[in-house]
Scaffold this active site. Structure first.
Site, PDB file in Angstrom:
ATOM      1  N   ALA A 161      26.326  28.484  63.750  1.00  0.00           N
ATOM      2  CA  ALA A 161      24.979  29.031  63.804  1.00  0.00           C
ATOM      3  C   ALA A 161      24.138  28.297  62.765  1.00  0.00           C
ATOM      4  CB  ALA A 161      25.020  30.520  63.483  1.00  0.00           C
ATOM      5  N   GLY A 196      29.605  29.958  65.995  1.00  0.00           N
ATOM      6  CA  GLY A 196      28.805  30.128  67.198  1.00  0.00           C
ATOM      7  C   GLY A 196      29.066  29.025  68.214  1.00  0.00           C
ATOM      8  N   GLU A 201      32.073  30.093  70.040  1.00  0.00           N
ATOM      9  CA  GLU A 201      31.705  31.262  70.862  1.00  0.00           C
ATOM     10  C   GLU A 201      30.942  30.825  72.112  1.00  0.00           C
ATOM     11  OE1 GLU A 201      29.960  33.428  67.510  1.00  0.00           O
ATOM     12  OE2 GLU A 201      31.335  35.064  68.016  1.00  0.00           O
ATOM     13  N   GLU A 223      33.605  32.320  60.210  1.00  0.00           N
ATOM     14  CA  GLU A 223      32.594  33.269  59.706  1.00  0.00           C
ATOM     15  C   GLU A 223      33.086  34.083  58.518  1.00  0.00           C
ATOM     16  OE1 GLU A 223      33.175  32.595  62.824  1.00  0.00           O
ATOM     17  OE2 GLU A 223      31.296  32.499  63.948  1.00  0.00           O
TER      18      GLU A 223
END
Ligand code: NAD
Length: 691
Positions: free
Chosen positions: A63, A102, A105, A125
């Site tokens: 992210a 991310g 993901e 994370e």
């Protein structure tokens, strides 16, 4: 079309390429066009399949963490993944470099994942005090099983493409041109015409999960988490993936994520992430760096051996010089043994061990250091010996070689002055064990040349160290503050605390161990020798040492130890010694609570940090935090002493320091002006200097 996301049609396969250098982070300016492109392709009859790939050196590596803690702009990643899961044609993530957070993901939102053989995949994370908030905790277990997913998510450590293939995370690992093969793979999926389901609908791997075994692993994690919330939340989220329907588990993951992201621990860990990057920024970064291709180390003892290993691990050849063949043999044998332990643990292959050993050259002749670009001295902590060594180095080192000392306390200016080239001299203070501990204090002496200073942070990065530039003073940043932290240890015992109570207050705070356990581990004789050299005394510790109680290595210290065991056991003799000394000194003993222990140890730690800023020994409060988290085990969830001061409340710290100063008159309790200012403004801004 946007400059960050482009779409091309390759013989019926739509290739969506994300191009957001340097790491293709999922910033808003990527998410928006990505969502638009996927929405258009979903209903585009010209595209029979979709490949998501990235330009540059990596797949999406996470992210955009600068967006954390701010209101999220739509579409967020979860919406993109939800959209992906409504697409009825095969979707394939083509992963090269690293698919992290991310990024992974996003790939889990596709029907298929293919990876370059050198790729790495992970959900890191937890290292920022978070959990994967884009469905990672719910989708990953569906591909690799709950136990493997728990391990990956709680450790945050990425796995290789081969392991990802073996565990079911990716469908293929390729050598050669990834995109060509990803397109071929997508075409095959179309041609095969077999049904395929989004990851969310694949429950078969979860069905057989042994929940009791999972919970046992979870309990073990809780024990190791030392007060960190994120690993526990990760485990809870993965458990939900097993026990709840997909959408409920996904919603629960969201709630857990929101709680973590707004909490102090994650704030502290994100702060540290930026603090480490900031610490590496020093004036003169743009200067031409000196080339470092071969490193010399003088002294193959505890530190010299570890430092030499750190460089060899980074691929740099090392010349190791000792006073005698015997000492050299001993040093090299220890290095060999340390590598052998890594091999037996499976963290190093035998071939890699041989490779690294091949980088060492041992010698008893200083002349063999003549071709070294950097020479680090790690001999006894004695100014006369250090000066003699630097005098000899001055005579043999090639022009432009950097000369460094690993001294813990000695004056680097004085050491530099014993050479004719003080501009080439600085301190490189490693921490023990030097092949493991990440911190490196770079000690800038008065005459250290700017290009010498600028060279070392890059070098530190090459060998995996976190570097912080500090100024010259007794103990630099870390050890100087450590002295302040420990100044009241004996007083606390004399006034009524036990070593176990003090240590427990520390471990409850989140430290890996307390000061007395630490002393026993390091050896009480070290401090004793230092005190004697400085004409200092410690009423209880000196007596323990006089009795030959040096800690774990002698089976007795502040605690007792069973033969070969590391578990500290309260020692009634030590308790009696403390009582006797208190009586001798006329000190009345009383109950001492954990709050008082923290106030008298950690408040002076913060206070000394403030003085260090005031004196310009550190450039920023965050540099001090980087030192304490990486070198001394300050709990990462509290961000380091200077960050924690803000959480604790600087006004309260000042008030309690004044209280203890009034009661004891001791200088460590006198609030530093910079701390008072912090209490007023809530910011350390402008407090540091230029070390
Ligand atoms: P050590 O006693 O384990 O090793 C010192 C080595 O230097 C010995 O093997 C000795 O034979 C060798 N030596 C002495 N004089 C020499 C000379 N003239 N030429 C070549 N070799 C010589 O000591 P150590 O713990 O490794 O400490 C070394 C330095 O590192 C000290 O300055 C110490 O303050 C510093 N340091 C130690 C630690 C620690 O935790 N031990 C941490 C950081 C820094």
């Amino acid at each position: 079309m946007s400059s960050f996301v482009s779409v091309a049609n390759e013989n019926g396969v739509a290739v969506v390429t994300i191009d957001n250098p340097p790491v293709n982070a999922l910033s808003f300016h990527v998410r928006k066009p990505l969502h638009e492109a996927l929405a258009a392709l979903r209903d585009d009859p010209a595209a029979s399949a979709i490949v998501i790939a990235c330009a540059g050196r990596t797949f999406v590596a996470g992210a955009d963490i600068t967006e954390f803690g701010k209101p999220i702009q739509q579409p967020e990643l979860r919406a993109i993944i939800a959209l992906l899961e409504t697409i009825a044609k095969p979707t394939v993530a083509a992963i090269h470099g690293t698919a992290l957070g991310g990024g992974l993901e996003l790939a889990l939102g596709c029907h298929f994942r293919v990876a370059d053989r050198d790729a790495k995949l992970g959900l890191p994370e937890v290292k920022l005090g978070l959990l994967p908030g884009g469905g990672g905790t719910v989708r990953l277990p569906r591909l690799v099983g709950a136990v493997k997913a728990l391990g990956m998510i709680v450790s945050g450590t990425p796995i290789s493409a081969d392991e990802a293939k073996a565990t079911g995370l990716v469908d293929a690992a390729f050598d050669g041109d990834l995109l060509v093969q990803a397109i071929r793979f997508a075409n095959e999926m179309v041609e095969r015409g077999e049904p395929f389901a989004p990851v969310r609908d694949r429950d078969d791997r979860l069905a057989g999960t042994d929940l009791a075994a999972f919970d046992a692993q979870r309990a073990e994690l809780a024990r190791k988490a030392r007060g960190l919330e994120a690993p526990l939340a990760c485990a809870e989220a993965v458990r939900n993936a097993i026990t709840l329907p997909f959408d409920e588990a996904l919603a629960a993951e969201r709630q857990l994520f929101l709680k973590l992201v707004s909490g102090d621990q994650s704030r502290a860990q994100r702060y540290l992430f930026f603090a480490e990057r900031e610490a590496a920024k020093i004036p003169g970064k743009d200067l031409r760096k000196r080339r470092i291709e071969r490193v010399g180390i003088i002294g193959a003892g505890t530190m010299g051996g570890g430092i030499a290993m750190a460089f060899a691990n980074g691929g740099l050849p090392v010349t190791l010089v000792e006073t005698s063949e015997e000492a050299l043999r001993r040093g090299l044998a220890t290095i060999d043994k340390n590598y052998a332990v890594s091999v037996s643990r499976g963290s190093l292959t035998d071939a890699a061990k041989q490779n690294r050993l091949g980088l060492f050259k041992g010698s008893t002749d200083y002349a063999d250091l003549a071709d070294c670009d950097l020479i680090i001295e790690a001999v006894f902590e004695d100014m006369a010996v250090k000066k003699e060594v630097f005098g000899r180095l001055d005579a043999i080192a090639k022009p432009g070689a950097i000369l460094a000392t690993n001294t813990s306390y000695l004056d680097v200016n004085e050491i530099a002055a014993s050479t004719s080239r003080p501009g080439d001299v600085l301190g490189m203070h490693f921490f023990s064990p030097a092949n493991v501990m990440k911190l490196l204090e770079i000690v800038r002496a008065e005459k250290t040349a700017p290009d010498v200073l600028a060279t070392v942070p890059d070098l530190a990065r090459r060998i995996g160290k976190v570097a912080v530039v500090v100024g010259v003073c007794h103990g630099f940043v870390g050890n100087r503050m450590l002295a302040a932290r420990g100044a009241e240890n004996e007083a606390l015992l004399l006034e009524g605390a036990t070593p176990a109570q003090v240590d427990k207050a520390f471990t409850d705070f989140g430290w890996p161990m307390g000061p007395f356990q630490m002393g026993d581990l390091a050896g009480l004789d070290i401090g004793w020798r230092n005190r004697k050299a400085r004409g200092q005394t410690a009423v209880i510790a000196d007596t323990l040492c006089e009795q030959g109680h040096f800690g774990q290595k002698t089976g007795r210290g502040w605690y007792r130890y069973e033969a070969g065991a590391r578990e500290p056991i309260a020692d009634p003799d030590v308790a009696a010694l403390i009582r006797a000394k208190a009586e001798e000194l006329g000190i009345a003993r009383r109950q001492i609570g954990a709050d008082e222990i923290i106030e008298r140890t950690l408040y002076p730690l913060v206070n000394e940090g403030a003085t260090i800023l005031e004196e310009g020994i550190a450039a920023r409060a965050s540099d001090i935090d980087v030192v304490w988290v990486n070198g001394y085990g300050f709990p990462i969830g509290k961000g380091g002493p200077m960050f924690w001061a803000g959480l604790e409340g600087a006004a309260k710290i000042v008030e309690r320091l004044e209280h203890w100063h009034g009661r004891t008159g001791r200088a460590i309790f006198e609030p530093a002006p910079v701390l008072r200012k912090f209490a007023e403004t809530g910011s350390w801004e402008g407090a540091g200097g230029a070390p």
